[in-house]
Design a protein around this motif. Structure first.
Motif, PDB file in Angstrom:
ATOM      1  N   THR A   1       0.837  -1.202   0.000  1.00  0.00           N
ATOM      2  CA  THR A   1       0.000   0.000   0.000  1.00  0.00           C
ATOM      3  C   THR A   1       0.873   1.254   0.000  1.00  0.00           C
ATOM      4  OG1 THR A   1      -1.741  -1.178   1.184  1.00  0.00           O
ATOM      5  CG2 THR A   1      -1.827   1.217   1.246  1.00  0.00           C
ATOM      6  N   TYR A   2       1.895   1.283   0.843  1.00  0.00           N
ATOM      7  CA  TYR A   2       2.804   2.432   0.852  1.00  0.00           C
ATOM      8  C   TYR A   2       3.470   2.620  -0.503  1.00  0.00           C
ATOM      9  CZ  TYR A   2       2.572   3.138   5.926  1.00  0.00           C
ATOM     10  OH  TYR A   2       2.169   3.406   7.207  1.00  0.00           O
ATOM     11  N   SER A   3       3.856   1.517  -1.108  1.00  0.00           N
ATOM     12  CA  SER A   3       4.505   1.579  -2.423  1.00  0.00           C
ATOM     13  C   SER A   3       3.556   2.174  -3.461  1.00  0.00           C
ATOM     14  CB  SER A   3       4.948   0.174  -2.835  1.00  0.00           C
ATOM     15  OG  SER A   3       5.481   0.193  -4.126  1.00  0.00           O
TER      16      SER A   3
ATOM     17  N   SER B   1      -4.147   8.174  -5.173  1.00  0.00           N
ATOM     18  CA  SER B   1      -4.404   7.670  -3.825  1.00  0.00           C
ATOM     19  C   SER B   1      -5.201   8.679  -3.015  1.00  0.00           C
ATOM     20  CB  SER B   1      -3.087   7.377  -3.099  1.00  0.00           C
ATOM     21  OG  SER B   1      -2.351   6.391  -3.785  1.00  0.00           O
ATOM     22  N   LEU B   2      -4.869   9.935  -3.155  1.00  0.00           N
ATOM     23  CA  LEU B   2      -5.591  10.991  -2.453  1.00  0.00           C
ATOM     24  C   LEU B   2      -7.044  11.017  -2.924  1.00  0.00           C
ATOM     25  CD1 LEU B   2      -5.483  13.354  -0.474  1.00  0.00           C
ATOM     26  CD2 LEU B   2      -4.814  14.816  -2.372  1.00  0.00           C
ATOM     27  N   GLY B   3      -7.261  10.909  -4.241  1.00  0.00           N
ATOM     28  CA  GLY B   3      -8.624  10.905  -4.789  1.00  0.00           C
ATOM     29  C   GLY B   3      -9.421   9.705  -4.287  1.00  0.00           C
ATOM     30  N   VAL B   4      -8.815   8.534  -4.269  1.00  0.00           N
ATOM     31  CA  VAL B   4      -9.508   7.338  -3.790  1.00  0.00           C
ATOM     32  C   VAL B   4      -9.854   7.487  -2.307  1.00  0.00           C
ATOM     33  CG1 VAL B   4      -9.213   4.874  -3.303  1.00  0.00           C
ATOM     34  CG2 VAL B   4      -8.531   5.797  -5.519  1.00  0.00           C
ATOM     35  N   ALA B   5      -8.934   8.024  -1.529  1.00  0.00           N
ATOM     36  CA  ALA B   5      -9.187   8.219  -0.103  1.00  0.00           C
ATOM     37  C   ALA B   5     -10.315   9.224   0.118  1.00  0.00           C
ATOM     38  CB  ALA B   5      -7.909   8.688   0.603  1.00  0.00           C
ATOM     39  N   PHE B   6     -10.327  10.279  -0.705  1.00  0.00           N
ATOM     40  CA  PHE B   6     -11.380  11.291  -0.582  1.00  0.00           C
ATOM     41  C   PHE B   6     -12.751  10.682  -0.892  1.00  0.00           C
ATOM     42  CE2 PHE B   6     -14.006  14.667  -2.459  1.00  0.00           C
ATOM     43  CZ  PHE B   6     -14.050  15.542  -1.374  1.00  0.00           C
ATOM     44  N   VAL B   7     -12.854   9.943  -1.996  1.00  0.00           N
ATOM     45  CA  VAL B   7     -14.125   9.330  -2.383  1.00  0.00           C
ATOM     46  C   VAL B   7     -14.561   8.293  -1.328  1.00  0.00           C
ATOM     47  CG1 VAL B   7     -15.226   7.842  -4.105  1.00  0.00           C
ATOM     48  CG2 VAL B   7     -13.805   9.760  -4.847  1.00  0.00           C
ATOM     49  N   ALA B   8     -13.631   7.508  -0.834  1.00  0.00           N
ATOM     50  CA  ALA B   8     -13.958   6.530   0.198  1.00  0.00           C
ATOM     51  C   ALA B   8     -14.463   7.228   1.456  1.00  0.00           C
ATOM     52  CB  ALA B   8     -12.738   5.664   0.521  1.00  0.00           C
ATOM     53  N   GLY B   9     -13.874   8.369   1.797  1.00  0.00           N
ATOM     54  CA  GLY B   9     -14.323   9.142   2.953  1.00  0.00           C
ATOM     55  C   GLY B   9     -15.731   9.678   2.758  1.00  0.00           C
ATOM     56  N   LEU B  10     -16.025  10.155   1.551  1.00  0.00           N
ATOM     57  CA  LEU B  10     -17.376  10.646   1.271  1.00  0.00           C
ATOM     58  C   LEU B  10     -18.407   9.519   1.396  1.00  0.00           C
ATOM     59  CD1 LEU B  10     -16.866  13.022  -1.795  1.00  0.00           C
ATOM     60  CD2 LEU B  10     -17.525  13.662   0.523  1.00  0.00           C
TER      61      LEU B  10
END
Length: 104
Positions: free
Chosen positions: A75-77, A86-95
């Motif tokens: 995941t870190y890699s 990764s930032l976009g996926v995290a944002f959408v997952a948060g929403l």
């Protein structure tokens, strides 16, 4: 002529009872020893089985730990290679999570 006097019969009964007590003592001792031996054998077997189960559990734990460490490293890699995605996926997952948990 046989001596069948009551005293002789009582003495014979006493002797037989004495022998019976000794025999019963021997039987009780043998049963006790057998029980102790069986208990030791059962305890030893149970300890061996417990050791085997603990070893299997330890191997499963180590395997799961290694898998988790590989997943974290992977995941870190991926985050390092694609930081914006990764930032976009995290944002959408948060929403999505926020919507799911905010509904009553």
């Amino acid at each position: 002529m046989a001596d069948n006097s009551p005293k002789k019969e009582v003495d014979e009964l006493k002797d037989e009872l004495s022998q019976l007590r000794k025999d019963m003592g021997s039987v009780v001792s043998a049963v006790k020893n057998l029980g102790q031996s069986t208990a030791r054998t059962t305890k030893t077997k149970a300890e061996q089985e417990l050791d085997e189960m603990l070893e299997k559990l330890n191997r499963a734990y180590l395997s799961a730990r290694e898998g988790g460490e590989r997943a974290v490293t992977s995941t870190y890699s991926e985050i390092e290679r694609h930081p914006l995605a990764s930032l976009g996926v995290a944002f959408v997952a948060g929403l999505i999570a926020g919507k799911l948990f905010s509904q009553k």
